[in-house]
Enzyme design. Structure first.
Site, short mmCIF file in Angstrom:
data_model
loop_
_atom_site.label_atom_id
_atom_site.label_comp_id
_atom_site.label_asym_id
_atom_site.label_seq_id
_atom_site.Cartn_x
_atom_site.Cartn_y
_atom_site.Cartn_z
N GLU A 1 56.69 83.74 32.27
CA GLU A 1 57.87 83.75 32.53
C GLU A 1 58.08 85.66 32.40
O GLU A 1 59.88 85.73 32.45
CB GLU A 1 58.37 82.70 30.77
CG GLU A 1 58.58 81.02 30.74
CD GLU A 1 59.00 81.04 29.43
OE1 GLU A 1 59.53 80.26 29.40
OE2 GLU A 1 58.54 81.64 28.40
N GLU B 1 51.91 74.48 29.41
CA GLU B 1 53.21 74.06 27.97
C GLU B 1 53.01 72.81 27.64
O GLU B 1 53.31 71.98 27.07
CB GLU B 1 54.67 74.26 27.23
CG GLU B 1 54.72 75.79 27.16
CD GLU B 1 54.46 76.95 28.48
OE1 GLU B 1 54.44 78.32 28.28
OE2 GLU B 1 53.68 77.10 29.44
#
Length: 253
Positions: free
Chosen positions: A109, A129
């Site tokens: 990210e 995730e």
């Protein structure tokens, strides 16, 4: 104890995440430290571009420090997000990611939040995730804006790992560089930006961000941007054409 090292060379700031014992994974204190570093970078008129990388030869940033979390560490983060970057809105100065290994979870990210990215050939990327019962909140917004939707969903919904070649093919990075020249290549990109008008670069950053926030391209064309008005009123707006006509390098003010 610091969790990042900072060096300055002219108008270029290099920020090196340094938690090698955790593959440069970040915990709450590191997020706040990095947020402060990038706050200072944004305010300092002598700095034009930042390069962010990871210490060692294994990882750029392996994401959230789950061991710290399991040990009872706080999950608190600054308003600017993971690494002090992923939710930093309104930046006026470019940041380049120099990826030297793993960029997983929040590390990936962070790459998505940078303006340019250079990667070593052995770099690996992943958003794992969903396989941990979590979701990458920032990537859920950023990745579909940077990739075709089906490619973005294939990464977000499976947590599949991929390499630098795929990242380059999909346009997630600008260039692949051998590890021993990674920082010099990142520096070359930074030097190109530094050679441009700082006001024009800041204006471009502003209008790109505002344009992405407005799906109506016609409205975007017809919007009056304060940043563009500042550019028009600046010395650079005159100096650039003048230097071109005189066949010399511009002297940006």
């Amino acid at each position: 104890m610091g969790f990042a090292t900072v060096t300055q060379d002219g108008a270029i700031l290099t920020v090196t995440i340094d938690r090698q014992e955790r593959l440069n994974a970040l915990h709450s204190p590191a997020h706040f430290e990095l947020s402060g570093i990038f706050d200072t970078f944004e305010r300092d008129p002598g700095l034009r571009v930042a390069i962010v990388t990871g210490a060692g030869q294994k990882a750029f940033c392996a994401g959230n420090d789950l061991k710290f979390q399991a040990e009872g560490g706080t999950l608190e983060r600054p308003a600017t997000g993971f690494a002090g970057l992923t939710k930093r809105i309104g930046r006026t100065k470019p940041i380049i990611a120099a990826i030297n290994g793993l960029a997983f979870g929040g590390g990936f990210e962070t790459v998505l939040s940078c303006d340019l990215a250079i990667a070593a050939p052995f770099s690996r990327f992943c958003l794992p995730e969903v396989n941990r019962g979590l979701v990458p909140m920032v990537a859920l917004h950023l990745l579909p804006r940077q990739l075709p939707m089906k490619v973005a969903k294939s990464l977000l919904l499976t947590g599949v790992e991929f390499g630098a070649e795929e990242a380059l093919r999909w346009g997630l990075i600008n260039e692949i560089s051998e590890a021993d020249s990674l920082m010099s290549v990142a520096r070359q990109w930074a030097d190109r930006i530094v050679s441009a008008s700082p006001v024009a670069v800041a204006t471009s950053m502003d209008i790109i961000e505002r344009g992405l926030a407005n799906p109506d391209i016609t409205a975007g064309f017809n919007t009056e941007y304060d940043s563009f008005k500042r550019l028009q009123a600046s010395d650079d707006f005159i100096e650039g054409p003048r230097a071109f006509a005189m066949k010399r390098k511009p002297q940006w003010r």
